[in-house]
Design an enzyme around this catalytic site. Sequence first.
Site, PDB file in Angstrom:
ATOM      1  N   ASP A  48       0.810  -1.228   0.000  1.00  0.00           N
ATOM      2  CA  ASP A  48       0.000   0.000   0.000  1.00  0.00           C
ATOM      3  C   ASP A  48       0.840   1.274   0.000  1.00  0.00           C
ATOM      4  O   ASP A  48       0.471   2.273   0.614  1.00  0.00           O
ATOM      5  CB  ASP A  48      -0.972   0.010   1.204  1.00  0.00           C
ATOM      6  CG  ASP A  48      -1.727  -1.293   1.298  1.00  0.00           C
ATOM      7  OD1 ASP A  48      -2.299  -1.696   0.275  1.00  0.00           O
ATOM      8  OD2 ASP A  48      -1.715  -1.913   2.373  1.00  0.00           O
ATOM      9  N   GLU A  49       1.959   1.247  -0.700  1.00  0.00           N
ATOM     10  CA  GLU A  49       2.811   2.444  -0.750  1.00  0.00           C
ATOM     11  C   GLU A  49       2.525   3.314  -1.966  1.00  0.00           C
ATOM     12  O   GLU A  49       3.286   4.228  -2.260  1.00  0.00           O
ATOM     13  CB  GLU A  49       4.301   2.053  -0.777  1.00  0.00           C
ATOM     14  CG  GLU A  49       4.801   1.260   0.399  1.00  0.00           C
ATOM     15  CD  GLU A  49       4.704  -0.242   0.165  1.00  0.00           C
ATOM     16  OE1 GLU A  49       4.080  -0.631  -0.846  1.00  0.00           O
ATOM     17  OE2 GLU A  49       5.219  -1.011   0.990  1.00  0.00           O
ATOM     18  N   GLY A  50       1.462   3.014  -2.700  1.00  0.00           N
ATOM     19  CA  GLY A  50       1.095   3.863  -3.828  1.00  0.00           C
ATOM     20  C   GLY A  50       1.727   3.473  -5.147  1.00  0.00           C
ATOM     21  O   GLY A  50       1.874   4.306  -6.040  1.00  0.00           O
ATOM     22  N   GLY A  52       0.451   1.757  -7.578  1.00  0.00           N
ATOM     23  CA  GLY A  52      -0.501   1.882  -8.683  1.00  0.00           C
ATOM     24  C   GLY A  52      -0.496   3.287  -9.232  1.00  0.00           C
ATOM     25  O   GLY A  52      -0.442   3.513 -10.435  1.00  0.00           O
ATOM     26  N   HIS A  82      -5.126  -1.051  -5.561  1.00  0.00           N
ATOM     27  CA  HIS A  82      -4.525   0.266  -5.793  1.00  0.00           C
ATOM     28  C   HIS A  82      -5.660   1.227  -6.042  1.00  0.00           C
ATOM     29  O   HIS A  82      -6.534   0.916  -6.847  1.00  0.00           O
ATOM     30  CB  HIS A  82      -3.747   0.356  -7.101  1.00  0.00           C
ATOM     31  CG  HIS A  82      -2.717  -0.691  -7.305  1.00  0.00           C
ATOM     32  ND1 HIS A  82      -1.795  -1.015  -6.369  1.00  0.00           N
ATOM     33  CD2 HIS A  82      -2.445  -1.436  -8.395  1.00  0.00           C
ATOM     34  CE1 HIS A  82      -0.988  -1.942  -6.879  1.00  0.00           C
ATOM     35  NE2 HIS A  82      -1.381  -2.215  -8.102  1.00  0.00           N
TER      36      HIS A  82
HETATM   37  P1  IMP Z   1      -2.500 -12.865   1.249  1.00  0.00           P
HETATM   38  O1  IMP Z   1      -1.709 -12.214   0.169  1.00  0.00           O
HETATM   39  O2  IMP Z   1      -3.971 -12.598   1.143  1.00  0.00           O
HETATM   40  O3  IMP Z   1      -2.163 -14.304   1.420  1.00  0.00           O
HETATM   41  O4  IMP Z   1      -2.087 -12.177   2.637  1.00  0.00           O
HETATM   42  C1  IMP Z   1      -0.815 -12.399   3.227  1.00  0.00           C
HETATM   43  C2  IMP Z   1      -0.341 -11.144   3.945  1.00  0.00           C
HETATM   44  O5  IMP Z   1      -0.066 -10.127   3.002  1.00  0.00           O
HETATM   45  C3  IMP Z   1      -1.393 -10.539   4.895  1.00  0.00           C
HETATM   46  O6  IMP Z   1      -0.732  -9.929   5.980  1.00  0.00           O
HETATM   47  C4  IMP Z   1      -2.046  -9.461   4.055  1.00  0.00           C
HETATM   48  O7  IMP Z   1      -2.622  -8.459   4.851  1.00  0.00           O
HETATM   49  C5  IMP Z   1      -0.848  -8.963   3.266  1.00  0.00           C
HETATM   50  N1  IMP Z   1      -1.218  -8.375   1.983  1.00  0.00           N
HETATM   51  C6  IMP Z   1      -1.544  -9.034   0.851  1.00  0.00           C
HETATM   52  N2  IMP Z   1      -1.786  -8.163  -0.152  1.00  0.00           N
HETATM   53  C7  IMP Z   1      -1.579  -6.946   0.350  1.00  0.00           C
HETATM   54  C8  IMP Z   1      -1.627  -5.618  -0.209  1.00  0.00           C
HETATM   55  O8  IMP Z   1      -1.895  -5.410  -1.401  1.00  0.00           O
HETATM   56  N3  IMP Z   1      -1.343  -4.605   0.657  1.00  0.00           N
HETATM   57  C9  IMP Z   1      -0.993  -4.806   1.964  1.00  0.00           C
HETATM   58  N4  IMP Z   1      -0.919  -6.012   2.513  1.00  0.00           N
HETATM   59  C10 IMP Z   1      -1.215  -7.066   1.717  1.00  0.00           C
END
Ligand code: IMP
Length: 483
Positions: A48-50, A52, A82
């Site tokens: 989520d650092e931007g 996109g 994003h």
């Molecule tokens: P998964 O990718 O759904 O298996 O989640 C594994 C870990 O990655 C968890 O802690 C999620 O919250 C984190 N995570 C997955 N995708 C994102 C994202 O796009 N932004 C932030 N955290 C993410």
Amino acid sequence: MNHFSSIYNSVYKKGNLFNLDKKIKSNPFIAQGKRKNSVIVAGGALGDEGKGRITDELTADFLSKYDHVVHYRDNGGANAGHTVQVGKIKIALHQLGAGVLQKGCTVIIGKEMVVHPEDLVLEIEEVLKAINKKTLPAKLMIDEMALLCLDTHRAFENGLKTHSTGSKGSTGRGIAPAYADVVFRNPLRMRDLLSSNWDEKIATHYNLYNDWLKGMSLKLSQMEVPRLDGSLLKVGSLSQMNARLEKARKILLPFITPLYDYMSDVWQSKTPIVFEKAQALGLDKRWGVYPDVTASDCTFDGIFSSTEGIADPNLVAVKAATIKATYSSSVGSRVLPTMMEEKLASKIREDANEYGATTKRPRDIAHIDLPMLSFLFKTNRVEYLVMTHLDISYLNEPIKVCVDYQIDGKSVSYRPDQEYLNQVEPVYVELPAWDGEKLHQIKAIKKLPKTALQYVTFISKSLNVKLLMATTGPAREQTIKWY
Ligand code: IMP
């Protein structure tokens, strides 16, 4: 004196700005010995650092000079989110690369991605509704080898959560089970949607997951799984699930294609390429904080394997990682040593809208953690830094940055392991802030307040990277470029 203290002294005591008060002399996108006009953007911390927004902007910049740009989304699936703002239109993208809104762009869903077909169709429909068009402005291509991520995977992941594994923090989008299918050597891929024996393949797949869930005393058909918007839907019987897939299949059919030859031609041509990594370096299954990591390859090197050896990341002109300038965020079950005190965290959460674009979960807010970031930047050989949210700074609130870890009063290094991180005490420096609101209109480096310039210098020099861009607000034009 550790590395960060010596940079601190140089910047804050001796006033050295290492030329970061000026633009980079030569255009980094056409560096000698590199594949010209190629760039990879990855999240440099925990997501989520931007990214996109940055890939959207880089694509637009290339399209102002070239007729055609390829935007290659490399990994992950519907777990990503994003938010891209173009003019008054604000769209949350999940499986589509941010270039999808731009005419002249070819958006690729690469081989390392896991695609949830129904969510992808919903996402395409949402984009079309937001821009009030019948077809996407960009051309979409989905690698026939991209993996399918189905409701079976979401149900299974849900089952895993109650069995107390590292899945607890996951987005629930079935990402890890879909990738695990590869290791079990029975993945379903996009091309299977086109095969004449699809019904047989999906039946075998459904029955396997049904049996696995039975072993957890769960019934697949009765389990509820999330849709794109977070609403829940029962998986249903094999024929019900297959009927939903059939609808999506018809819509996605024209986009599914082999990509090897196409990518090979593009790589050898002059067409600009923007590679977009999803999630972040700190969520990678090897470099992330174990056990709450994602299942895809989040590294720059991932593009080499997903393009089957075509796109060598070491030849990409700009390898950039994005971080939030003054803080970090995290969603999931990991507990960072640098978690921020809640009063300031909740202010930042509201000012920067730190809620998950996919899950709507409030994000945890932490201080910038240089030991963690330098570990991630070093292991990934990051070369350029993008700092987003430079406007999140409050004049009377010095910015706390973690510069060391200690256990029993002794300095220790960063390790990507939750059990280890639970034992460390962060050591901070407090750096002078600036009035973030005043940054919203600033576009030139020389207009930045001195404290902001010192800060970006301190962070980029500490991480041993060149500064590429910083953003001062959500709109595309709220960007300061160092090139
Ligand atoms: P998964 O990718 O759904 O298996 O989640 C594994 C870990 O990655 C968890 O802690 C999620 O919250 C984190 N995570 C997955 N995708 C994102 C994202 O796009 N932004 C932030 N955290 C993410």
